[in-house]
Design a protein around this motif. Structure first.
Motif, PDB file in Angstrom:
ATOM      1  N   ARG A  72       0.837  -1.211   0.000  1.00 36.75           N
ATOM      2  CA  ARG A  72       0.000   0.000   0.000  1.00 36.75           C
ATOM      3  C   ARG A  72       0.867   1.254   0.000  1.00 36.75           C
ATOM      4  N   LEU A  73       1.984   1.207   0.693  1.00 40.29           N
ATOM      5  CA  LEU A  73       2.913   2.337   0.703  1.00 40.29           C
ATOM      6  C   LEU A  73       3.501   2.555  -0.690  1.00 40.29           C
ATOM      7  N   ILE A  74       3.893   1.480  -1.333  1.00 42.86           N
ATOM      8  CA  ILE A  74       4.427   1.588  -2.701  1.00 42.86           C
ATOM      9  C   ILE A  74       3.353   2.143  -3.643  1.00 42.86           C
ATOM     10  N   ASP A  75       2.139   1.653  -3.519  1.00 44.34           N
ATOM     11  CA  ASP A  75       1.042   2.163  -4.353  1.00 44.34           C
ATOM     12  C   ASP A  75       0.869   3.668  -4.168  1.00 44.34           C
ATOM     13  N   MET A  76       0.888   4.119  -2.909  1.00 45.96           N
ATOM     14  CA  MET A  76       0.684   5.541  -2.634  1.00 45.96           C
ATOM     15  C   MET A  76       1.859   6.377  -3.133  1.00 45.96           C
ATOM     16  N   GLN A  77       3.079   5.848  -3.027  1.00 44.10           N
ATOM     17  CA  GLN A  77       4.239   6.571  -3.553  1.00 44.10           C
ATOM     18  C   GLN A  77       4.134   6.721  -5.068  1.00 44.10           C
ATOM     19  N   ARG A  78       3.719   5.671  -5.730  1.00 47.55           N
ATOM     20  CA  ARG A  78       3.548   5.747  -7.192  1.00 47.55           C
ATOM     21  C   ARG A  78       2.473   6.758  -7.549  1.00 47.55           C
ATOM     22  N   ARG A  79       1.366   6.701  -6.822  1.00 49.28           N
ATOM     23  CA  ARG A  79       0.267   7.646  -7.072  1.00 49.28           C
ATOM     24  C   ARG A  79       0.729   9.085  -6.849  1.00 49.28           C
ATOM     25  N   ALA A  80       1.445   9.327  -5.750  1.00 52.93           N
ATOM     26  CA  ALA A  80       1.946  10.675  -5.456  1.00 52.93           C
ATOM     27  C   ALA A  80       2.903  11.140  -6.546  1.00 52.93           C
ATOM     28  N   GLY A  81       3.722  10.232  -7.055  1.00 53.12           N
ATOM     29  CA  GLY A  81       4.633  10.580  -8.140  1.00 53.12           C
ATOM     30  C   GLY A  81       3.903  10.968  -9.410  1.00 53.12           C
ATOM     31  N   ARG A  82       2.855  10.204  -9.744  1.00 50.34           N
ATOM     32  CA  ARG A  82       2.054  10.540 -10.932  1.00 50.34           C
ATOM     33  C   ARG A  82       1.397  11.899 -10.767  1.00 50.34           C
ATOM     34  N   ILE A  83       0.855  12.143  -9.603  1.00 49.29           N
ATOM     35  CA  ILE A  83       0.198  13.421  -9.352  1.00 49.29           C
ATOM     36  C   ILE A  83       1.206  14.560  -9.422  1.00 49.29           C
ATOM     37  N   ALA A  84       2.364  14.389  -8.812  1.00 49.82           N
ATOM     38  CA  ALA A  84       3.383  15.440  -8.805  1.00 49.82           C
ATOM     39  C   ALA A  84       3.874  15.771 -10.216  1.00 49.82           C
ATOM     40  N   ARG A  85       3.894  14.769 -11.097  1.00 47.61           N
ATOM     41  CA  ARG A  85       4.344  15.012 -12.474  1.00 47.61           C
ATOM     42  C   ARG A  85       3.313  15.752 -13.308  1.00 47.61           C
TER      43      ARG A  85
END
Length: 184
Positions: A72-85
């Motif tokens: 779940r942490l990895i999923d959220m990090q990926r999501r945050a990265g997509r949003i930040a980009r």
């Protein structure tokens, strides 16, 4: 966990409370305080709920649980990265520069536009006015006029085209909104 799997709701509530604290500490230890720690904790608890039937009672609980938290942490990090980009955080939308507002208003004969609108067929005029003057979403217009959204967009496009013709090409195409602008 064994009691929770057997249907003991009190044991399950206590387990989820304990898991919430463990998940929070796990995330904070790896990333410090991020704005989405609670999101990871909640996603973890939901995953535990969905996957609790997969826990094998004669195995250790911690590896099973921490595998879920880690995912779940990895999923959220990926999501945050997509949003930040793709997104820029803002508290409020910026106002257009004064020059841009003035240039848009300059040279537009409002009375001429009103006369051109009056020449449109009633339904087409209602659609153009709803989109351009009241910023009404196409789905609302479609529901009110008992039309599909596609039909509303086509009517709006034809209305813009007719207005350009009636205004002698005075309304530049760049000011015309995209057909899907007001879907929401």
């Amino acid at each position: 966990m064994r009691r929770a799997q057997a249907g003991d709701e009190d044991a399950y509530a206590a387990l989820l409370t304990e898991f919430a604290g463990l998940a929070r500490r796990f995330v904070i230890a790896r990333l410090s305080q991020t704005p989405w720690v609670d999101d990871v904790v909640q996603a973890t608890l939901m995953s535990v709920d969905r996957a609790r039937h997969t826990f094998v009672a004669d195995r250790a609980l911690a590896p099973w649980f921490y595998a879920i938290v880690r995912r779940r942490l990895i999923d959220m990090q990926r999501r945050a990265g997509r949003i930040a980009r793709t997104e820029v955080a803002m508290d409020a939308l910026p106002d257009p520069p004064v020059e841009a507002r003035a240039s848009r208003a300059a040279g537009v004969d409002i009375e001429l536009v009103r006369q051109a609108l009056a020449q449109l067929p009633p339904r087409q005029r209602a659609i153009v006015e709803a989109i351009q003057l009241r910023d009404e979403p196409t789905r609302h217009i479609a529901a009110r006029l008992d039309m599909s959204q596609a039909a509303v967009k086509v009517a709006a496009h034809r209305g813009y085209k007719a207005l350009r013709r009636l205004l002698g090409g005075a309304a530049p195409a760049a000011n015309e909104p995209a057909a899907g602008k007001n879907q929401g």
